[in-house]
Design a protein around this motif. Structure first.
Motif, PDB file in Angstrom:
ATOM      1  N   UNK A 109       0.836  -1.205   0.000  1.00  0.00           N
ATOM      2  CA  UNK A 109       0.000   0.000   0.000  1.00  0.00           C
ATOM      3  C   UNK A 109       0.871   1.256   0.000  1.00  0.00           C
ATOM      4  N   UNK A 110       1.923   1.259   0.834  1.00  0.00           N
ATOM      5  CA  UNK A 110       2.810   2.424   0.917  1.00  0.00           C
ATOM      6  C   UNK A 110       3.485   2.677  -0.428  1.00  0.00           C
ATOM      7  N   UNK A 111       3.976   1.613  -1.070  1.00  0.00           N
ATOM      8  CA  UNK A 111       4.660   1.783  -2.362  1.00  0.00           C
ATOM      9  C   UNK A 111       3.706   2.320  -3.421  1.00  0.00           C
ATOM     10  N   UNK A 112       2.486   1.810  -3.444  1.00  0.00           N
ATOM     11  CA  UNK A 112       1.512   2.294  -4.432  1.00  0.00           C
ATOM     12  C   UNK A 112       1.199   3.772  -4.225  1.00  0.00           C
ATOM     13  N   UNK A 142       4.210   5.871  -5.271  1.00  0.00           N
ATOM     14  CA  UNK A 142       4.387   5.902  -6.727  1.00  0.00           C
ATOM     15  C   UNK A 142       3.503   6.968  -7.370  1.00  0.00           C
ATOM     16  N   UNK A 143       2.408   7.332  -6.711  1.00  0.00           N
ATOM     17  CA  UNK A 143       1.498   8.348  -7.240  1.00  0.00           C
ATOM     18  C   UNK A 143       1.860   9.757  -6.771  1.00  0.00           C
ATOM     19  N   UNK A 144       2.903   9.859  -5.948  1.00  0.00           N
ATOM     20  CA  UNK A 144       3.256  11.149  -5.332  1.00  0.00           C
ATOM     21  C   UNK A 144       4.640  11.580  -5.794  1.00  0.00           C
ATOM     22  N   UNK A 145       4.740  12.779  -6.340  1.00  0.00           N
ATOM     23  CA  UNK A 145       6.033  13.336  -6.746  1.00  0.00           C
ATOM     24  C   UNK A 145       6.630  14.061  -5.543  1.00  0.00           C
TER      25      UNK A 145
END
Length: 409
Positions: A93-96, A99-102
């Motif tokens: 969940x943390x990685x996903x 991945x959506x956050x710059x």
């Protein structure tokens, strides 16, 4: 009573039931009203019991499977901890989410806001100033000096020096430095100003020739020969790693490294020199004075509202934000580090977070917990009871109507 509407509705259907029963003989419709009111009372009381049983024993009677929240507070904490762990703290969940956050772009924009730079540095500078003021105390300074000296005395100077020299000379990485150094020395020797200094030095030593007016001429001739010879040798050394003098220097360096590693006498001498240096009273007094002056300057600077050091640090933070905003490679690196490091940190602290949640829920005062839940959910619980009254009444009315239809049919 915070939400009396459900109670008023229960009283209303109870009175309606009484009136309907009393007037049932006067008109058939009152029987239907009585059926609705009777079922509404049952529904209201059943939902009241269910709602109350969640928090306490109804009317104080210890009926089994009541006071559910109070009896299962530990299980509630475990369930809450498991829910948060499973749905919010998993590495997947943390990685996903990351991945959506710059992260790099957000950080670059945040750092460029002057107020944010101040917010970032103020607690750091305040803590630093407090620490510096504490360090300026004589006892603290003596404690610090004593422990630093003890730590330095534990350092094996010979082994450390050998390791540093090994690293500097590994794979011939020092050869380019030697080439550049000797080339620069050759240029310096050939410089007219350097030659003039050498000429004057030689002329001063050739005093016997001064009476013959030959000192300057001899000095110039000697200087030219010395300069040419030195410059030629330095230039050859800079251009050729195989130059004999370069080879002798290389051999001396390697011999020195070997002796630092294996020569007990040299090791003892270097460590003895270290101890003498650390115990030298003049050096210690000098270092203490430098340390005190440095602390005093830093404290004085940081105490000013317009501290030059703070202003430079704030400018540096803003500059870092601008550099990050215009450097895609650095942004990629920052995002990669965040996406790699954050899940590992969360995974490491994940069990501790779960235990903390479970412990905190278990430590809550049961009465306060129940009152807090009732306060937050009181309005919704009231409408559950209202719905129980109305739905119960309608179901009772339908059942009575069907019964009358079947009997009448």
């Amino acid at each position: 009573m915070r939400h009396p509407l459900a109670l008023f509705l229960l009283i209303a259907v109870t009175l309606t039931y009484c009136v309907a029963i009393a007037l049932r003989a006067q008109h058939p419709a009152w029987a239907y009203v009585a059926a609705f009111a009777e079922a509404g009372m049952v529904g209201a009381l059943a939902d009241w019991f269910a709602v109350v049983a969640m928090f306490r024993h109804p009317m104080g009677i210890p009926i089994p499977h009541t006071a559910v929240l109070a009896k299962n507070q530990t299980r509630l904490g475990q369930g809450l901890a498991d829910f948060i762990d499973r749905n919010f703290l998993s590495a997947h969940y943390i990685r996903n989410k990351l991945a959506q956050w710059d992260a790099a772009q957000w950080l670059a924009q945040w750092l460029q806001v002057p107020h944010n730079a101040q917010r970032l540095l103020q607690p750091v500078l305040a803590t630093t100033r407090f620490g510096l003021e504490a360090m300026d105390d004589r006892k603290v300074r003596a404690f610090f000096t004593r422990n630093v000296r003890t730590a330095l005395q534990q350092i094996d100077v010979s082994s450390s020096s050998a390791a540093i020299l090994d690293s500097l000379t590994a794979q011939g990485r020092h050869q380019q430095l030697l080439s550049d150094l000797t080339t620069q020395l050759a240029k310096a020797v050939e410089n007219e100003s350097t030659q003039q200094h050498i000429t004057q030095a030689i002329a001063k030593e050739l005093r016997a020739l001064r009476y013959l007016a030959l000192d300057q001429a001899a000095a110039r001739l000697t200087t030219r020969k010395i300069v040419n010879a030195v410059a030629r040798n330095l230039k050859d050394m800079g251009e050729s790693p195989e130059h004999p003098m370069r080879q002798r220097l290389e051999g001396a360096i390697q011999d020195w490294i070997s002796r630092l590693k294996a020569d007990p006498e040299l090791q003892a001498k270097t460590n003895h020199f270290r101890d003498e240096l650390l115990e030298h009273p003049g050096l210690n007094e000098y270092l203490e004075q430098v340390w005190s002056d440095l602390l005093r300057w830093l404290v004085q600077d940081l105490s000013q509202s317009d501290s030059p050091l703070a202003q430079r640090l704030e400018a540096g933070v803003s500059h870092l934000g601008r550099e990050l905003a215009h450097n895609p490679e650095l942004q990629h690196w920052v995002n990669a580090q965040v996406q790699d490091l954050a899940p590992r940190i969360v995974e490491y602290y994940r069990p501790a977070i779960g235990r903390h949640i479970q412990q905190r829920v278990g430590e809550w005062d049961t009465r306060e917990l129940i009152e807090e839940v009732e306060t937050k959910l009181g309005k919704d619980l009231q409408y559950i009871r209202i719905n129980g009254t109305l739905v119960g009444g309608l179901v009772g009315l339908v059942i009575y109507s069907l019964t009358q239809w079947v009997i009448g049919g």
